[in-house]
Motif scaffolding. Structure first.
Motif, short mmCIF file in Angstrom:
data_model
loop_
_atom_site.label_atom_id
_atom_site.label_comp_id
_atom_site.label_asym_id
_atom_site.label_seq_id
_atom_site.Cartn_x
_atom_site.Cartn_y
_atom_site.Cartn_z
N UNK A 702 57.72 27.28 91.53
CA UNK A 702 57.69 26.35 90.40
C UNK A 702 56.60 26.81 89.45
N UNK A 703 56.89 26.83 88.15
CA UNK A 703 55.89 27.17 87.15
C UNK A 703 55.89 26.13 86.05
N UNK A 704 54.71 25.76 85.60
CA UNK A 704 54.60 24.77 84.52
C UNK A 704 54.73 25.47 83.17
N UNK A 705 54.56 24.73 82.08
CA UNK A 705 54.67 25.30 80.75
C UNK A 705 53.64 26.38 80.50
N UNK A 706 53.97 27.36 79.65
CA UNK A 706 53.13 28.53 79.43
C UNK A 706 53.08 28.86 77.94
N UNK A 711 54.83 31.14 71.18
CA UNK A 711 55.87 30.40 71.90
C UNK A 711 55.27 29.60 73.05
N UNK A 712 55.64 28.33 73.10
CA UNK A 712 55.26 27.46 74.20
C UNK A 712 56.51 27.20 75.04
N UNK A 713 56.52 27.67 76.28
CA UNK A 713 57.68 27.52 77.15
C UNK A 713 57.49 26.34 78.08
N UNK A 714 58.61 25.78 78.53
CA UNK A 714 58.58 24.67 79.46
C UNK A 714 58.58 25.14 80.90
N UNK A 747 65.02 28.30 80.77
CA UNK A 747 63.84 28.35 79.91
C UNK A 747 64.05 27.49 78.67
N UNK A 748 63.10 26.63 78.38
CA UNK A 748 63.03 25.92 77.11
C UNK A 748 61.76 26.34 76.40
N UNK A 749 61.84 26.56 75.09
CA UNK A 749 60.71 27.08 74.33
C UNK A 749 60.62 26.37 72.99
N UNK A 750 59.41 26.43 72.41
CA UNK A 750 59.20 25.82 71.09
C UNK A 750 58.25 26.71 70.29
N UNK A 751 58.63 27.02 69.05
CA UNK A 751 57.77 27.71 68.10
C UNK A 751 57.62 26.80 66.89
#
Length: 799
Positions: A702-706, A711-714, A747-751
């Motif tokens: 399990x990995x948290x957001x990065x 880019x900020x990934x979920x 993967x979910x990401x936000x820029x």
């Protein structure tokens, strides 16, 4: 910092000068009568008076061993499977610091044993002092997978927008048998390579001077399987996979996907000759989903992209080694790879004003792609052992040809049924050669020098053709030529004094490159860089060790990032290279504490200047594009706890947790980008042996957001299950596995920066079931065979 570094170097060299000379180093060779060296035989040093064990060792791949002893009377005992034990008395005197023993010859046991198949196996995870070793050759969940899928199970490796990151850092250098290929997209290549010929994966966060200076994020080295058996023998593998999904949310009726894999490896060793080779094949249908939500001038562009495709890959590797003498081997190796794939991605785009969120326009984009890759590499190698003290010379010459062709036929169907047609075709032939020489010189059992040099040269020709509605577009079509030459030399000194072990190294690299855009010089650089490295291990007590490493690293921009062309993903998204990119420079340090039989704890820090942002976001009207740029600095802090464990004879496994911090600071788009974030991940797995021939394996993460650049990934996670059954008296194995059982590896990401406001979602064929059968055939008596690692020989354990 400079004062601390200077002090550490002075202390190390002072320890070198103070090395005690009282113990005597015993060297020798173990051989099989009439056949040659005996690799990995047990060598025991016993007190002559009472046969108490003093120390033990294993012979290396050519039968050599080294022991230490104080002056006294001893017995040396050799055990080797299938051969009679040999015991010889020796007398160690104080008049010499090194004592060479006569060659020891082994004879077969008088009573011929039935063929023995060794079923013991290494644990999945081994924490070495300078690297993490992941043994995947017997992993049930890795059987039938691709190399890329295998790496996604490696602790600390996370998939960020379809790119590998290690401990929160992208730009990982991927090697195969210690050989890098910085001019090709290795992440794409390993997605097409079956795992059947991979023995283990080595993860090195701070490689030493022997390795190329590239790789701030670290080095992942895929070690292929090696065959040490005499006579004729081999291995055959066949497997299949299946997966099913409901794709209605991307407006498709597709449901089922498959894969077929097969490989054959053979080895023949007799007398001075060793001939070996392997070939593998994979055919696979697969898919990717890429969804974008972007806000442009008060309007939401909602895009749903579904890209199904199929591809076939072929890999081969064939070679021969010939022993010119007992100490000299010459070899030739030819390897190749071909990939052919095609598919049609469909993107639905809806335009929704934010104040109503009702569609006012829509259109569809179809992108038919055809991608071909072909590579052939020839290697000539030479190995000479000067004497029994361990002086070794390795020389490698590699010549490679690589060809890449990518066609994209883009058709945009608007709401009024009109069609806009775009076509792009990229052709990239690549030629490079590498010469490398490495020499090892032990001065004693406590002091060793390693030195070498490397020269490489590459020529790349990128031809991009772009048309719009059948008409040539001169603004998006062009030819880019790139030339690069690298000259490198290194030296490292390894030693020990009492409970301190150390290694200091220095690598020098000079790089010259030129880039031509339509025969006009677009870039020209020539620079010299020094890359020091330091490794220290201190034994606090027999159950506790402290280890410190430091290295300066350099990351040259990938050729794909230097190429100044726009590659369209769909009609509203493209990526663009930058020929003015400069290398990024890093300082990296790591401190580790390793208690015996307890978890290994480490903390690492790295600072990178002139950071290469692969995907700096830009908005141009309603089109979003990513442009590679050098921007500001980046700091990374990583803490890590790894715990391999074994409970009884039936259960062994590993667990671990990582926390890492990324901070990016860069002037961009008329303001200062300054973002930071902590991220953590937990992973683990175990294998349970129900019987000697049946076992089960499960692993999860399990990995948290990065935060990665802009880019900020979920968060994401995955659970894999595998079952393995050994049959045919240990010669055959059937493996069944299900990967990403709950389909959470997405993967979910936000820029969101400046004019760019984009959300991104990615998923692919990560949940699948695979069935694999492997069969070992031929003679199973172990004999000497050289480990072939071509242009960059595999680094041995330092301490």
């Amino acid at each position: 910092m400079k004062a601390i570094g200077a002090t550490l170097f002075i202390l190390v060299f002072c320890h070198c000068l103070a090395i005690a000379q009282s113990p005597v180093t015993l060297t020798g060779e173990v051989k099989v009568k009439g056949e040659g060296p005996a690799p990995y035989a047990n060598v025991l040093l016993l007190k002559k008076a009472d046969s108490v064990l003093v120390m033990g060792a294993l012979t290396d791949s050519i039968g050599r061993f080294s022991l230490q002893a104080l002056p006294a009377e001893y017995l040396v005992r050799i055990n080797y499977l299938g051969y009679q034990d040999v015991i010889i008395p020796i007398s160690v005197t104080s008049t010499e610091t090194m004592q060479a023993l006569p060659a020891i010859f082994l004879s077969q046991q008088a009573k011929k044993l039935n063929e023995v198949v060794v079923t013991a196996q290494k644990p999945f995870l081994e924490q070495k002092i300078d690297r993490l070793v992941v043994n995947i050759s017997n992993s049930a969940t890795s059987a039938g997978a691709t190399a890329f899928e295998v790496l996604s199970k490696v602790p600390g490796v996370v998939l960020v927008n379809d790119h590998l990151s290690l401990s929160g850092k992208t730009g990982v250098v991927i090697m195969i048998n210690g050989k890098p290929s910085p001019y090709t997209d290795m992440e794409s290549v390993i997605k097409d390579i079956p795992s059947s010929n991979i023995d283990r994966v080595e993860v090195m966060n701070n490689p030493g001077a022997k390795y190329d200076a590239s790789g701030n994020a670290g080095v992942i080295n895929l070690i292929l399987k090696k065959n040490y058996r005499a006579g004729f023998n081999g291995n055959a593998v066949i497997g299949g996979g299946f997966s099913t999904y409901n794709q209605s949310n991307v407006r498709s009726d597709d449901r089922n996907y498959h894969r077929l894999t097969g490989s054959l490896a053979m080895n023949y060793r007799q007398g001075n000759w060793n001939i070996f080779g392997n070939v593998d094949y994979m055919r696979r249908s697969v898919f990717e989903v890429n969804n974008y939500d972007r806000v442009v001038d008060g309007t939401l562009y909602k895009q749903t992209n579904y890209y199904p495709y199929q591809y076939s890959t072929y890999n081969f590797r064939v070679g021969v080694d010939y022993s010119l003498s007992k100490r000299t081997v010459i070899g030739f190796l030819l390897s190749g790879y071909h990939r052919n794939g095609e598919g049609t991605g469909r993107t639905y785009t809806d335009l929704l004003p934010l104040h109503t969120m009702k569609a006012v326009d829509s259109f569809r984009t179809d992108n038919t792609t055809n991608i071909n890759r072909t590579s052939v590499t020839a290697n000539l190698n030479f190995n000479h052992t000067f004497d029994s003290t361990g002086k070794v010379l390795n020389i490698d010459l590699d010549v490679s040809d690589y060809y890449y062709r990518n066609e994209g036929d883009i058709r945009i169907l608007t709401a009024d049924q009109s069609i806009v047609h775009q076509f792009q075709r990229g052709k990239t032939p690549l030629n490079f050669w590498t010469f490398k020489a490495d020499y090892e010189h032990p001065f004693s059992s406590r002091l060793k020098l390693e030195t070498g040099l490397k020269v490489s040269s590459v020529n790349i020709h990128n031809d991009l053709l772009f048309t719009r509605n059948g008409e040539y577009d001169p603004h998006r079509s062009n030819i880019f030529k790139y030339e690069e030459a690298i000259y490198a030399a290194y030296a490292s000194l390894t030693g020990e004094h009492k409970k301190l072990k150390w290694q200091v190294g220095l690598r020098v690299e000079r790089t010259g490159n030129k880039g031509y855009l339509a025969d006009t010089l677009a870039l020209k650089r020539d620079y010299l860089q020094l890359f020091p490295s330091l490794f220290i291990q201190q034994e606090i007590n027999p159950n506790l060790f402290i280890h410190f490493t430091y290295s300066r690293r350099l990351d040259r921009p990938d050729f794909q990032l230097l190429s100044p062309f726009a590659y369209f993903i769909d009609s509203l998204t493209y990526a663009k290279g930058n020929p003015t990119l400069l290398p990024q420079l890093s300082h990296a340090a790591r401190l580790s504490i390793k208690p015996k039989d307890w978890p290994t704890f480490s903390v690492a820090y790295s600072y990178t200047d002139r950071v290469i942002y692969r995907e700096a976001p830009h908005q141009e009207g309603n089109v979003t594009y990513m442009h590679a740029e050098n921007l500001g600095d980046w700091q990374n802090i990583t803490t890590e706890l790894n715990y391999p464990f074994k409970i009884g004879r039936k259960l062994d496994g590993y667990s671990g947790i990582q926390a890492f911090y990324n901070q990016y600071k860069a002037p961009f788009a008329d303001s200062l980008y300054n973002q930071r974030k902590w991220n953590w991940q937990v992973y683990g797995g175990f294998t349970y042996k129900f019987t000697k021939t049946f076992s089960a394996e499960i692993n999860a993460y399990y990995t948290s957001g990065q935060l990665n650049e802009f880019t900020l990934t979920g968060s994401s996670s995955g659970i894999n299950l595998g079952l393995a059954k050994t049959i045919m008296n240990g010669k055959g194995k059937i493996t069944f596995s299900v990967n990403d059982i709950f389909y959470k590896n997405q993967t979910t990401s936000r820029v969101k920066y400046g004019d760019v406001d984009m959300k991104y979602f990615y998923r692919d064929d990560s949940r699948n079931a695979r069935l694999t059968f492997s069969w070992n055939f031929g003679k199973y008596k172990v004999n000497s065979n050289r480990e072939r690692t071509t242009g960059s020989t595999e680094e041995q354990d330092r301490f």
